[in-house]
Scaffold this motif. Structure first.
Motif, short mmCIF file in Angstrom:
data_model
loop_
_atom_site.label_atom_id
_atom_site.label_comp_id
_atom_site.label_asym_id
_atom_site.label_seq_id
_atom_site.Cartn_x
_atom_site.Cartn_y
_atom_site.Cartn_z
N GLY A 28 0.82 -1.21 0.00
CA GLY A 28 0.00 0.00 0.00
C GLY A 28 0.85 1.25 0.00
O GLY A 28 0.53 2.23 -0.70
N GLY A 29 1.92 1.24 0.77
CA GLY A 29 2.82 2.40 0.79
C GLY A 29 3.52 2.61 -0.54
O GLY A 29 3.68 3.75 -1.00
N MET A 30 3.93 1.52 -1.18
CA MET A 30 4.58 1.61 -2.49
C MET A 30 3.64 2.19 -3.54
O MET A 30 4.01 3.10 -4.30
N VAL A 31 2.42 1.68 -3.58
CA VAL A 31 1.45 2.14 -4.58
C VAL A 31 1.08 3.59 -4.35
O VAL A 31 1.10 4.42 -5.27
N CYS A 93 8.79 1.16 2.37
CA CYS A 93 9.57 1.04 3.61
C CYS A 93 8.99 1.92 4.71
O CYS A 93 8.88 1.49 5.86
N ARG A 94 8.61 3.14 4.36
CA ARG A 94 8.12 4.08 5.37
C ARG A 94 6.84 3.58 6.03
O ARG A 94 6.75 3.54 7.26
N PHE A 95 5.86 3.19 5.25
CA PHE A 95 4.58 2.79 5.82
C PHE A 95 4.64 1.38 6.42
O PHE A 95 4.12 1.14 7.50
N GLY A 96 5.26 0.45 5.69
CA GLY A 96 5.33 -0.92 6.18
C GLY A 96 6.12 -1.03 7.47
O GLY A 96 5.68 -1.67 8.44
N LEU A 97 7.30 -0.41 7.49
CA LEU A 97 8.13 -0.48 8.69
C LEU A 97 7.53 0.34 9.84
O LEU A 97 7.71 -0.01 11.01
N TYR A 98 6.83 1.44 9.50
CA TYR A 98 6.19 2.22 10.57
C TYR A 98 5.17 1.36 11.31
O TYR A 98 5.12 1.36 12.55
N GLU A 99 4.35 0.62 10.57
CA GLU A 99 3.35 -0.24 11.22
C GLU A 99 4.04 -1.29 12.09
O GLU A 99 3.58 -1.60 13.19
N VAL A 280 0.39 14.27 0.50
CA VAL A 280 0.27 13.50 1.74
C VAL A 280 -1.18 13.05 1.94
O VAL A 280 -1.43 11.92 2.36
N THR A 281 -2.13 13.94 1.65
CA THR A 281 -3.54 13.57 1.78
C THR A 281 -3.88 12.39 0.88
O THR A 281 -4.52 11.42 1.31
N LEU A 286 -5.12 6.70 -0.42
CA LEU A 286 -4.87 5.47 -1.18
C LEU A 286 -4.41 4.34 -0.27
O LEU A 286 -4.83 3.19 -0.41
N TYR A 287 -3.54 4.67 0.66
CA TYR A 287 -3.00 3.68 1.59
C TYR A 287 -4.12 3.05 2.42
O TYR A 287 -4.23 1.83 2.52
N ASP A 288 -4.96 3.90 3.00
CA ASP A 288 -6.04 3.37 3.82
C ASP A 288 -7.13 2.71 2.99
O ASP A 288 -7.80 1.78 3.46
N SER A 289 -7.32 3.15 1.76
CA SER A 289 -8.29 2.50 0.88
C SER A 289 -7.88 1.05 0.61
O SER A 289 -8.71 0.14 0.60
N ILE A 290 -6.58 0.85 0.36
CA ILE A 290 -6.08 -0.50 0.14
C ILE A 290 -6.28 -1.36 1.38
O ILE A 290 -6.68 -2.54 1.29
N LYS A 291 -6.04 -0.79 2.56
CA LYS A 291 -6.24 -1.54 3.79
C LYS A 291 -7.73 -1.88 4.00
O LYS A 291 -8.07 -3.01 4.36
N VAL A 292 -8.60 -0.92 3.75
CA VAL A 292 -10.03 -1.15 3.93
C VAL A 292 -10.55 -2.21 2.96
O VAL A 292 -11.32 -3.10 3.34
#
Length: 313
Positions: A28-31, A93-99, A280-281, A286-292
């Motif tokens: 999700g972070g990559m996309v 890396c930023r989003f995946g590793l942050y989680e 950033v918005t 997009l990131y949260d849409s993929i998760k949902v």
């Protein structure tokens, strides 16, 4: 026994802290990062040129017009491949590793230290993310500000390696950390607290009681606030990076002296604000849409409310 981190969505069991979850966050972070950074390439080209040549490119409108007239419309898309692939990898890396680090530090430090958890998680993730990004950034900045250097990644990588060696790819790593570490720390921390504030004081309902559309709206509002706060603190390092890569200075201290303290904070700030807010918005959306869509909750908060599944051992 109680399955820690498990919850039920639409009748299906989900483990929020599994390898599958962290893998999804990375994708999700990559996309999200790759698409958004590619989309704003023209503004990024202008930003770099405003930093390197502030007299010639002294405003957004006149700067875009100058680039268009002198070098043609394709000049506005220089470095698109570095943007797409480099920032895609960085975003993963930023989003995946942050989680991952957020769960790790929350287990270690417990919830009462949540500000420290956000700080350490975002900083830890960004250190690795920038190591991955740095070679792409080195090519991007040169391609955007030096039209004769290379056309893109394919010819830029071997040319930079031939002239400067491995060190050329990581010349800007320290200022890159100087820019992105504060940005990431303030972005994630502001996002987390904004999400909590919106649910608690504005909507006055728990996340789980809101529709998916409402949850994504909260994500967008918190994402915009996160970008606005983070952009200001990272602006000095962003100007230093452009000066170093385009040989306007040989050291960080020399770049700071040449640019001036006031200009470190104000030069290219308007265009960076116009870039960061929407980018950033959209990234968070997009990131949260993929998760949902994958059955996981939207981002925000250390202890997400969930239905815990129990089973007898």
């Amino acid at each position: 026994m109680v399955m820690r981190g498990a919850f039920v969505v639409d009748g299906r069991m989900r483990d929020e802290f599994s390898n599958r979850y962290y893998g999804l966050c990375t994708i999700g972070g990559m996309v999200s990062a790759g698409i958004t950074h590619f989309a704003i390439t023209p503004l990024d080209v202008l930003k770099v040129n405003m930093q390197v040549n502030p007299i010639k490119y002294n405003s957004i409108c006149s700067g875009l017009t100058t680039l268009w007239r002198k070098e043609g419309p394709m000049a506005l898309w220089r470095g698109w491949d570095s943007k797409f692939f480099g920032y895609g990898i960085q975003g993963g890396c930023r989003f995946g590793l942050y989680e991952y680090f957020k769960q790790f530090y929350s287990d270690t430090l417990v919830e009462k230290h949540r500000s420290l958890v956000f700080f350490l998680s975002s900083a830890s993730a960004q250190v690795f993310a920038d190591v991955a990004l740095c070679p792409f950034e080195a090519i991007k900045v040169r391609v955007q500000a030096q039209p004769t250097f290379a056309k893109g990644l394919l010819d830029g990588f071997p040319k930079l390696y031939a002239t400067e060696g491995i060190s050329g790819f990581y010349k800007g790593l320290l200022p890159l950390w100087g820019r992105n570490l504060p940005f990431s720390i303030f972005m994630f921390s502001t996002f987390e607290y904004s999400v909590d504030t919106i649910y608690r004081n504005v909507i006055q309902r728990r996340k789980e009681e809101c529709s998916k559309a409402q949850q994504l709206a909260v994500t967008c509002a918190a994402g915009y606030a996160a970008g606005a706060v983070a952009i200001f603190v990272s602006n000095p390092a962003d100007n230093i990076i452009s000066a170093l890569y385009n040989k306007k200075a040989d050291t960080v201290l020399q770049a700071m002296k040449n640019i001036g303290v006031a200009n470190l904070f104000t030069r290219s700030l308007p265009i960076r604000i116009s870039l960061a807010g929407p980018v950033v918005t959209l990234q968070w959306f997009l990131y949260d849409s993929i998760k949902v869509l994958s059955g996981f909750p939207t981002s925000g908060g250390l202890n997400r409310q969930r239905n815990e599944a129990t089973e007898s051992s």
